[in-house]
Each structure stands twice: as structure tokens, then as C-alpha cells.
Design a protein around this motif. Structure first.
Motif, PDB file in Angstrom:
ATOM      1  N   ARG A 422       0.832  -1.204   0.000  1.00 60.26           N
ATOM      2  CA  ARG A 422       0.000   0.000   0.000  1.00 60.26           C
ATOM      3  C   ARG A 422       0.870   1.258   0.000  1.00 60.26           C
ATOM      4  NH1 ARG A 422      -3.901   0.001   4.828  1.00 60.26           N
ATOM      5  NH2 ARG A 422      -4.744   1.803   3.718  1.00 60.26           N
ATOM      6  N   TYR A 423       2.019   1.177   0.663  1.00 61.89           N
ATOM      7  CA  TYR A 423       2.936   2.318   0.701  1.00 61.89           C
ATOM      8  C   TYR A 423       3.656   2.496  -0.633  1.00 61.89           C
ATOM      9  CZ  TYR A 423       2.002   2.681   5.662  1.00 61.89           C
ATOM     10  OH  TYR A 423       1.367   2.858   6.863  1.00 61.89           O
ATOM     11  N   ILE A 424       3.879   1.390  -1.316  1.00 65.17           N
ATOM     12  CA  ILE A 424       4.442   1.486  -2.666  1.00 65.17           C
ATOM     13  C   ILE A 424       3.421   2.123  -3.599  1.00 65.17           C
ATOM     14  CG2 ILE A 424       5.268   0.149  -4.654  1.00 65.17           C
ATOM     15  CD1 ILE A 424       6.346  -1.903  -2.698  1.00 65.17           C
ATOM     16  N   ASP A 425       2.156   1.659  -3.505  1.00 60.89           N
ATOM     17  CA  ASP A 425       1.103   2.176  -4.386  1.00 60.89           C
ATOM     18  C   ASP A 425       0.847   3.661  -4.143  1.00 60.89           C
ATOM     19  OD1 ASP A 425       0.884  -0.380  -5.362  1.00 60.89           O
ATOM     20  OD2 ASP A 425      -0.857  -0.909  -4.116  1.00 60.89           O
ATOM     21  N   PHE A 444      11.941  -1.198   0.022  1.00 60.18           N
ATOM     22  CA  PHE A 444      11.437  -1.609   1.326  1.00 60.18           C
ATOM     23  C   PHE A 444      12.099  -2.918   1.743  1.00 60.18           C
ATOM     24  CE2 PHE A 444       8.365   1.066  -0.638  1.00 60.18           C
ATOM     25  CZ  PHE A 444       7.639   1.700   0.360  1.00 60.18           C
ATOM     26  N   GLY A 445      12.812  -2.884   2.852  1.00 60.98           N
ATOM     27  CA  GLY A 445      13.376  -4.106   3.420  1.00 60.98           C
ATOM     28  C   GLY A 445      12.806  -4.317   4.804  1.00 60.98           C
ATOM     29  N   TYR A 446      12.409  -5.530   5.117  1.00 63.47           N
ATOM     30  CA  TYR A 446      11.781  -5.718   6.426  1.00 63.47           C
ATOM     31  C   TYR A 446      12.286  -6.966   7.129  1.00 63.47           C
ATOM     32  CZ  TYR A 446       8.482  -9.147   4.357  1.00 63.47           C
ATOM     33  OH  TYR A 446       7.907 -10.239   3.734  1.00 63.47           O
ATOM     34  N   SER A 468      18.872  -2.351   1.885  1.00 65.26           N
ATOM     35  CA  SER A 468      20.067  -2.033   1.117  1.00 65.26           C
ATOM     36  C   SER A 468      20.254  -2.999  -0.046  1.00 65.26           C
ATOM     37  CB  SER A 468      21.290  -2.062   2.041  1.00 65.26           C
ATOM     38  OG  SER A 468      22.463  -1.781   1.336  1.00 65.26           O
ATOM     39  N   VAL A 469      19.984  -4.277   0.212  1.00 60.17           N
ATOM     40  CA  VAL A 469      20.165  -5.291  -0.836  1.00 60.17           C
ATOM     41  C   VAL A 469      19.146  -5.104  -1.952  1.00 60.17           C
ATOM     42  CG1 VAL A 469      20.004  -7.764  -1.348  1.00 60.17           C
ATOM     43  CG2 VAL A 469      21.249  -6.980   0.679  1.00 60.17           C
ATOM     44  N   ILE A 470      17.871  -4.922  -1.610  1.00 59.93           N
ATOM     45  CA  ILE A 470      16.856  -4.770  -2.655  1.00 59.93           C
ATOM     46  C   ILE A 470      17.073  -3.482  -3.439  1.00 59.93           C
ATOM     47  CG2 ILE A 470      15.122  -3.608  -1.218  1.00 59.93           C
ATOM     48  CD1 ILE A 470      14.474  -6.281  -3.907  1.00 59.93           C
ATOM     49  N   LYS A 471      17.603  -2.468  -2.777  1.00 59.32           N
ATOM     50  CA  LYS A 471      17.884  -1.203  -3.465  1.00 59.32           C
ATOM     51  C   LYS A 471      19.003  -1.388  -4.493  1.00 59.32           C
ATOM     52  CE  LYS A 471      18.816   3.688  -2.434  1.00 59.32           C
ATOM     53  NZ  LYS A 471      17.493   4.250  -2.738  1.00 59.32           N
ATOM     54  N   LYS A 472      20.049  -2.145  -4.109  1.00 56.59           N
ATOM     55  CA  LYS A 472      21.168  -2.368  -5.032  1.00 56.59           C
ATOM     56  C   LYS A 472      20.782  -3.274  -6.188  1.00 56.59           C
ATOM     57  CE  LYS A 472      24.641  -1.562  -1.473  1.00 56.59           C
ATOM     58  NZ  LYS A 472      25.497  -2.168  -0.451  1.00 56.59           N
ATOM     59  N   SER A 475      15.448  -3.925  -8.259  1.00 55.53           N
ATOM     60  CA  SER A 475      14.372  -4.819  -8.676  1.00 55.53           C
ATOM     61  C   SER A 475      13.050  -4.073  -8.766  1.00 55.53           C
ATOM     62  CB  SER A 475      14.255  -5.981  -7.679  1.00 55.53           C
ATOM     63  OG  SER A 475      13.081  -6.706  -7.888  1.00 55.53           O
ATOM     64  N   SER A 476      12.191  -4.515  -9.667  1.00 49.36           N
ATOM     65  CA  SER A 476      10.861  -3.922  -9.785  1.00 49.36           C
ATOM     66  C   SER A 476       9.959  -4.347  -8.631  1.00 49.36           C
ATOM     67  CB  SER A 476      10.215  -4.338 -11.111  1.00 49.36           C
ATOM     68  OG  SER A 476      10.113  -5.756 -11.184  1.00 49.36           O
ATOM     69  N   GLU A 477      10.389  -5.379  -7.875  1.00 56.52           N
ATOM     70  CA  GLU A 477       9.603  -5.869  -6.748  1.00 56.52           C
ATOM     71  C   GLU A 477       9.598  -4.855  -5.603  1.00 56.52           C
ATOM     72  OE1 GLU A 477       7.325  -8.498  -4.383  1.00 56.52           O
ATOM     73  OE2 GLU A 477       7.684  -8.352  -6.535  1.00 56.52           O
ATOM     74  N   HIS A 478      10.750  -4.223  -5.329  1.00 56.69           N
ATOM     75  CA  HIS A 478      10.898  -3.174  -4.312  1.00 56.69           C
ATOM     76  C   HIS A 478      10.793  -3.666  -2.871  1.00 56.69           C
ATOM     77  CE1 HIS A 478      11.138  -0.092  -7.303  1.00 56.69           C
ATOM     78  NE2 HIS A 478       9.904  -0.283  -7.745  1.00 56.69           N
ATOM     79  N   ILE A 479      10.447  -4.934  -2.629  1.00 60.41           N
ATOM     80  CA  ILE A 479      10.285  -5.433  -1.256  1.00 60.41           C
ATOM     81  C   ILE A 479      11.154  -6.660  -1.059  1.00 60.41           C
ATOM     82  CG2 ILE A 479       8.680  -6.299   0.497  1.00 60.41           C
ATOM     83  CD1 ILE A 479       6.418  -5.017  -1.013  1.00 60.41           C
TER      84      ILE A 479
END
Length: 749
Positions: A422-425, A444-446, A468-472, A475-479
Motif C-alpha cells: 500500500r505504501y508502494i502504491d 522496502f526491506g523488512y 540495502s540489498v533490494i535497493k542495489k 528490482s521492480s519488486e521493491h520489497i
């Protein structure tokens, strides 16, 4: 009696005071009848005051027989001392603090055997003292010292001032034998006050100040009554209460309504700041002087604690809120997460970072960047504040473009991930900034408590790692949810980046660890790789060397250390004329490079080190990796006259068939065997066997990691040739190595 001659015989600043006694038992005019030069000079330094007690800008000159209020603002404490000495014929020793010049006055009042009708006399000495500590020994009674000491100790030991003050105010009420005691703090910015602590006798009917409307104005009016010197206010009888009615009628009315018949009130000051007030009501008026003494010094110490308390409360308030977005900040977020951990509730910490935010600042400026942060915060805060599903969300800004979202009350991992989406949307629609439509995305990493971490710090760290990993990955997934594998990879990547940065910024350097023979004669040094980050922090070799080997950077690290250490060592040999050996560690990757031999030749040429004083250390595992190529390289080094050492012997896979083919000079025994040598007979025999094999094959043997005297004695007994370790020498800087070398040449061990 010639009062002027009398006062001139006193060494301390002294005057003669006359007190007029009234028929009703009160007192009238109080005058300074005579003064010696020191006291007159003190008066001459003072500013005159008008009828309201305000300074006029003119300076005083002493005139015998003048009212004391011609020189000082009205001071009930001064009047009390003079009346007791002159009229009641009591010897008084007390003190007073003048806050605006931060001077304590040691005060002595001595009755004179002199009366003129209803006028009585005393000698009054006032000795300036800038050392408050020294006054502790001069208190009028030992009980005063004990009272103050108890209060100071209670405050000093307190972890929570507000809780400690409850105990302190109880003690003060007991000392004063008062019906009630209160500490009030002023908040002049908001024109308000707060009660830090109060204590009343059980079932007291005194009306509390919080029951009066607009009491800030009453409290604020006390400043004018106290004057610039910050004296206390003492009201102990009906006559003095009438005086209060005349000079501050609104306060008088509250006193009457509250049921107060006597009050002693002191300001709480830190420097020039008025923090608030402390007072006792319906106190023991028979002991006014002791109560005044105790409160005066107690408030002196109390003020510094309250000043710190007020600053901390102000900082605490500021520290919980992000000034730009109005969201809770990093401090508040960490505390919120820690409290959830204490409750052992399941929840998720979501670390959020805006993507490519730097480009917004670079392109449009920081004001535009701030507008983006505000706009994003407003969208996300709307989601967090209005959630019909029953989940609880806590959004905070950590700093820059980083946010933290805490989600609790969800029923499944699927629901958790849906909430994060929802925060991505919410970022799907553009943000209009400076008439430009900007599209913002975030990573978003959780991590989930308690599955992914069982402490607040670890949970936050794991969430940051996942982000940090998903940002590097871009990815289009973002999470991404944290798992241990990404943590290891993230750490390796972090260290790799530090190594590359150190190589680029030339912050790889060397230390030299000395090597000795068994008679403590210096043999030489081993060059050890060291590294700092761009901020000058040293990075442990245990961290960066394994990573450098894994990512293929070890040869560059080796090469840097070889070059720097060789150039230094060659210059040191020329300065000192020492006959020492420099030992360089060559990794397998480094030694197997096609230009390794050319590199060594160039080192010899540039440094000027004689080939026989250079030693290359290689690990035995090189024989497993490429025995033929390794032997050819070693043979070439030997032809140059360079020594060869086999490092960490016994930890690899070498066999005697390999070992006897090594054209080596030195065998190094690994520290792991030395550590166990004196606790295990088999380990001792193993070390002895290595030394024997080395000697049979024509090698000298050196043991590394020698730290204990017992280890040294054992190695001597089993025939070791050299040692290296903390017992005789830790790794040294270049400067310290040169000093050690110079000392060895001059015969100092």
C-alpha cells in the motif's frame, strides 16, 4: 561610645547597625550608623536603588546614620540577622549568596552592650567568599551541614531527577517543620509553570497553587520582589504578611485563600536564568535562621540539577520529532521498537529508502527535495493514521530520505506484505514540485520480530540490510525480507567496497613486527598489511584480508604493502647500517601472476635492499595449487639471492615429499600450535617434531604468536631458532621500527 573608632578596629568589612524596636514587638528603621573603610568601599561599588528597588544608575557613597535601604534593596534576611543580634542579644553566624555577582558572604553579627531608648545596636561583618565549598565548614550548626549533605547526595545519586525530588522535597519539609513544600518551574516561553515536586503533611487543607487560575502571573511577580540580587522572601508573622499585602496584593490574596500564615521562598537560578522557585509554607518560625541557611545552600546545589533537568526535557521533546515532516524521528522510532520487544509482541520493522533521491536535490535543489520528503510523508502518514483493517502502523523519518515503518496486528505474512505494498502504491501518482511532475519510488526491506531477530537493534539492522540489498538489485519488486544469507553477502560487499576505497585513496599501509633469535637479538621484521577507511578508522586485518582473497584484490593489497615497506626498509638500512631481514607475505594469487618476478626485481632496484636481506613468505598450500609453477618461481627468487620462508607450516596439506623439494631457508610454525604447546603434551611433541624436521631439511625454524614466558622457555628447550610475537614485540609503526633498529645497532635490547 565612639562607634566609628570601634568599627575601625575590625579587620573584616564591618559596620555598626542600629535597629529601632517598636512597642508591639516589631521593628522599625534599620540604619548603618558607622562603617570601616572596607565596608564603605563595598557600598561605594554598589548602584543606588529607587523606592521600588530598581537600580538608578548612580553609585552609592556611605553616609553615617543612613537607612540601609539607601544602599541595598529591602532584604528580610538582613533585617532578621540584625534584629536577633541587636535586640535579642544573640551572636549570629550565617551566610548569603548574591547570585548576580556569584559571591557568597560569610556573615557575623555581634550584639553591642549599647542601647538608646528603643534603639539597639550590633556589629555586622560581611566577608566576601567566592568558594562555596569552603562555607560548608562554617555553617552555624552541624545539623545544617547534615541537612545539606543528605540533599546533595540524594540528588547526585539520582537516575531520575523528578523521582529524586519527591524524596528531597519531603526532607526539606521535615527540616522546615512545614505544612507543605513545593518546587515550581517556570516556562516563560509559554507563560506557564509546572510543579516538579511537592509534599504536604497528611490531610493538609492548604490550597495548592495548581487550583488557582493564572498562577503563572503570581509566580512571575516574585522576580520583582526578589530584586536583582536574588534574595529570599521570608514571611513569618501578621506584620510581614501585611507588608506582602502592600507590595504584592494579588499574591497576598492567594496566600490568605490557601490558608498560608508563613512562607519562606527562594529563587532557583542557574547563571542569569531564573528556573523557578522553592518554598515552604506554615514553617517553624522559631528556627527561621537555620531554615534560611539550609534552604539557601540547598537551592544553590539544587539549581544546577534542575537546570540540567530542564535542558534534558527540552532536548528530549526536540529529539522525538522530525522538524521537517512532523513525523517521529529516529530516537522515537528506536524507543517504540524497543518497547514492542519488551512486550514480546509480533511485529515487523520496515526500512524504507527513496530511490534516486539524490538526483532530485542535484537537479532541483534542496528546497525541492524537502518538498518531496514532505509530500511523501503526508501520503504515507494518511495510510498509517487511517487503517480500517485493525493493523497498527507507526511511521517515522530516520533521516535524509530514510524512513522506518513498524507494522503490528497483522494475521499472516501475506497480509504483512500487502500492507507494505500500500505504501508502494501511494507513490504511484506524481508529486508536483516547482511545477514539475516527479515520480518517486522507494525500496522496502523488512525483518520480523521475533523470527528474524530477538532484539531491537538487531531487528533494525536486519531491516536496513534487506532494504540495502533490494535497493542495489534495482528490482521492480521493491520489497525484500531479511534472511541470514543476504546479511553475509551484504557484509562481504561492504568490506569489498572499503578495500577498493582504501586502494583508491592510498590508505593501505604497513606495520612491522620484529623477529628475534633466542638470545633476544633482532633478526628483522615481517611486514603486515593494515588498512584505514576514508575517515581514518582502522579496519581489522582479520576482516579485510579474507575478503580481499575471496574477491581477487589480495594481489593489489600485497603489492601496495611490498612497495611501501621495501622503500622504507631500504632507507632505514642506509641510515642505520643494520644487518636485518625484511619478510614479505606473498599470497598464492600474487605469486602466480606472470609479472611477479619482475615486480620483485623492481622492488630490489628501487629500495636498494640487498637481495640477501629480503625474504618472501609463501604458504605451503601453494604447492597444492600449482607445484611446478611455484617451484620455478621460487628457484628464480633463490637465484636472485632472496630468502624463502614457508609460512603457517602444519596448517595446510603439504607432505614431506613436497617439503624436501622446497629450496627454502626458514620454516614458520603457526600460532595455533604455540597456543596449545604448554597445555597438551601431544601439541608440544608436534612442535618439537616440526623443529626437528626443519633442521633435518636444513631450514631454520621460527615460531610466531609467542606471548607467554612459559612458551618462550619451552621453545628454547626444544631447539627453536627464532621467535615472533607479543612477548618481545607487537606490530610497530614505521617510526617505532626505525627507533628499535637504531637501538639494536647501538646495543640496546
Amino acid at each position: 561610645m565612639d562607634l566609628q573608632k570601634l568599627v575601625d578596629t575590625v579587620f573584616a568589612p564591618t559596620c555598626v547597625v542600629s535597629v529601632e524596636k517598636k512597642e508591639d514587638g516589631g521593628y522599625g528603621d534599620i540604619r548603618l550608623v558607622a562603617a570601616n573603610k572596607k565596608y564603605a568601599d563595598m557600598i561605594g561599588m554598589r548602584s543606588k536603588h529607587d523606592a521600588s528597588g530598581n537600580p538608578t544608575g548612580e553609585f552609592c557613597s556611605f553616609v553615617p546614620g543612613s537607612l540601609y535601604t539607601d544602599y541595598f534593596p529591602q532584604n528580610t534576611s538582613f533585617e532578621e540577622v540584625c534584629c536577633r543580634a541587636a535586640v535579642e542579644k544573640k551572636e549570629i553566624h550565617t551566610y548569603a549568596h548574591v547570585y548576580n555577582v556569584d559571591v557568597w558572604f560569610d556573615i557575623y553579627a555581634m550584639p553591642l552592650e549599647l542601647e538608646d531608648g528603643n534603639t539597639f545596636y550590633c556589629l555586622y561583618s560581611s566577608i566576601p567568599n567566592t568558594n562555596a565549598d569552603a562555607l560548608v565548614d562554617t555553617f552555624n550548626t552541624s545539623q545544617t551541614a547534615n541537612d545539606v549533605l543528605k540533599t546533595c547526595i540524594k540528588l547526585h545519586k539520582a537516575n531520575n531527577l523528578q523521582e529524586a525530588m519527591e524524596g528531597v522535597i519531603y526532607e526539606i519539609r521535615q527540616i522546615c517543620k512545614a505544612e507543605g513544600c513545593t518546587v515550581l518551574l517556570l516556562n516563560n516561553d509559554e507563560e506557564d509553570f509546572s510543579i516538579l515536586a511537592s509534599n504536604f503533611v497528611p490531610n493538609s487543607k492548604i490550597k495548592r497553587v495548581t487550583e488557582f487560575k493564572g498562577y503563572y502571573n503570581i509566580a512571575n511577580s516574585w522576580k520583582d520582589m526578589l530584586g536583582e540580587e536574588g534574595d529570599c522572601i521570608i514571611v513569618k508573622n501578621d506584620e510581614e504578611m501585611e507588608h506582602i499585602s502592600e507590595i504584592n496584593h494579588p499574591w497576598y490574596l492567594t496566600l490568605v485563600e490557601a490558608g498560608v500564615t508563613s512562607v519562606v521562598l527562594f529563587p532557583l537560578r542557574q547563571g542569569n536564568e531564573l528556573l523557578g522557585f522553592i518554598w515552604a509554607v506554615n514553617f517553624d518560625t522559631e528556627n527561621t535562621m537555620r531554615i534560611k541557611e539550609t534552604l539557601e545552600l540547598t537551592t544553590f546545589f539544587l539549581s544546577s540539577h534542575i537546570a540540567r533537568y530542564k535542558v534534558l526535557k527540552r532536548l528530549e521533546h526536540m529529539s522525538y520529532t522530525d522538524a521537517l515532516t512532523g513525523l517521529p524521528n529516529s530516537f522515537a522510532s528506536t524507543e517504540y521498537i524497543a518497547n514492542l520487544v519488551k512486550k514480546k509482541e509480533r511485529f515487523a520493522a520496515v526500512s524504507i529508502d527513496l530511490n534516486n533521491f539524490k538526483s532530485v536535490n542535484d537537479t532541483f535543489g534542496f528546497d525541492a527535495g524537502n518538498q518531496v520528503l514532505i509530500g511523501v510523508s503526508e501520503r504515507w502518514k494518511a495510510i498509517a493514521d487511517n487503517d480500517p483493517k485493525g493493523t497498527v502502523k507507526y511511521l517515522s523519518r530516520i533521516g535524509g530520505d530514510e524512513f522506518m515503518l513498524v507494522i503490528s496486528g497483522y494475521n499472516s505474512d501475506y497480509e504483512l506484505k500487502s500492507e507494505i505494498k500500500r505504501y508502494i502504491d501511494a507513490l504511484g501518482d506524481s508529486l508536483t514540485v516547482l511545477d514539475f511532475d516527479l515520480y518517486i519510488s522507494a525500496s522496502f526491506g523488512y525483518a520480523v520480530y521475533p523470527v528474524d531477530a530477538d532484539t531491537a537493534d538487531t531487528l533494525i539492522s536486519h531491516a536496513n540490510t534487506a532494504m540495502s540489498v533490494i535497493k542495489k538489485l534495482n528490482s521492480s519488486e521493491h520489497i525484500l525480507r531479511f534472511n541470514p544469507e543476504i546479511s553475509r553477502e551484504e557484509h562481504l560487499l561492504e568490506i569489498e567496497n572499503l578495500i577498493r576505497s582504501a586502494l583508491e585513496n592510498d590508505t593501505v599501509y604497513f606495520n612491522l613486527q620484529p623477529q628475534y633469535d633466542m638470545d633476544h637479538n633482532l633478526r628483522g621484521f615481517e611486514a603486515l598489511a593494515r588498512m584505514k577507511d576514508v575517515e581514518g578508522n582502522v579496519i581489522s586485518p582479520g576482516e579485510f584480508i579474507p575478503v580481499a582473497e575471496k574477491v581477487g584484490l589480495i594481489d593489489r593489497v600485497d603489492g601496495t604493502v611490498f612497495r611501501k615497506a621495501s622503500l622504507f626498509f631500504g632507507e632505514m638500512l642506509r641510515k642505520t647500517g643494520a644487518d636485518l631481514t625484511l619478510s614479505l607475505n606473498a599470497s598464492v594469487r600474487h605469486m602466480m601472476k606472470s609479472d611477479f618476478l619482475d615486480e620483485i626485481k623492481e622492488l630490489l632496484k628501487d629500495s636498494g635492499i640487498p637481495a640477501g636481506q629480503l625474504e618472501i613468505e609463501i604458504t605451503e598450500s601453494i604447492m597444492i595449487d600449482s607445484v611446478d609453477k611455484a617451484l620455478r618461481c621460487i628457484d628464480e627468487l633463490k637465484k636472485m639471492g632472496i630468502k624463502i620462508a614457508i609460512d603457517d607450516f602444519g596448517t595446510g596439506y603439504s607432505s614431506l615429499s613436497y617439503l624436501h623439494r622446497f629450496p627454502a631457508n626458514l620454516l614458520k610454525i603457526d600460532k595455533s600450535f604455540i597456543d596449545k604447546m604448554n597445555t597438551s603434551e601431544s601439541s608440544r611433541q608436534y612442535v618439537a617434531a616440526i623443529i626437528s624436521i626443519g633442521h633435518v631439511l636444513g631450514f631454520d625454524v621460527i615460531s610466531e604468536g609467542v606471548e607467554q614466558p612459559e612458551q618462550l622457555e619451552t621453545l628454547k628447550s626444544i631447539g627453536c631458532d627464532y621467535i615472533q610475537g607479543f612477548i618481545w614485540g607487537r606490530p610497530l609503526s614505521a617510526e617505532d621500527s626505525e627507533k628499535l633498529t637504531a637501538d639494536s645497532v647501538s646495543g640496546i635490547k
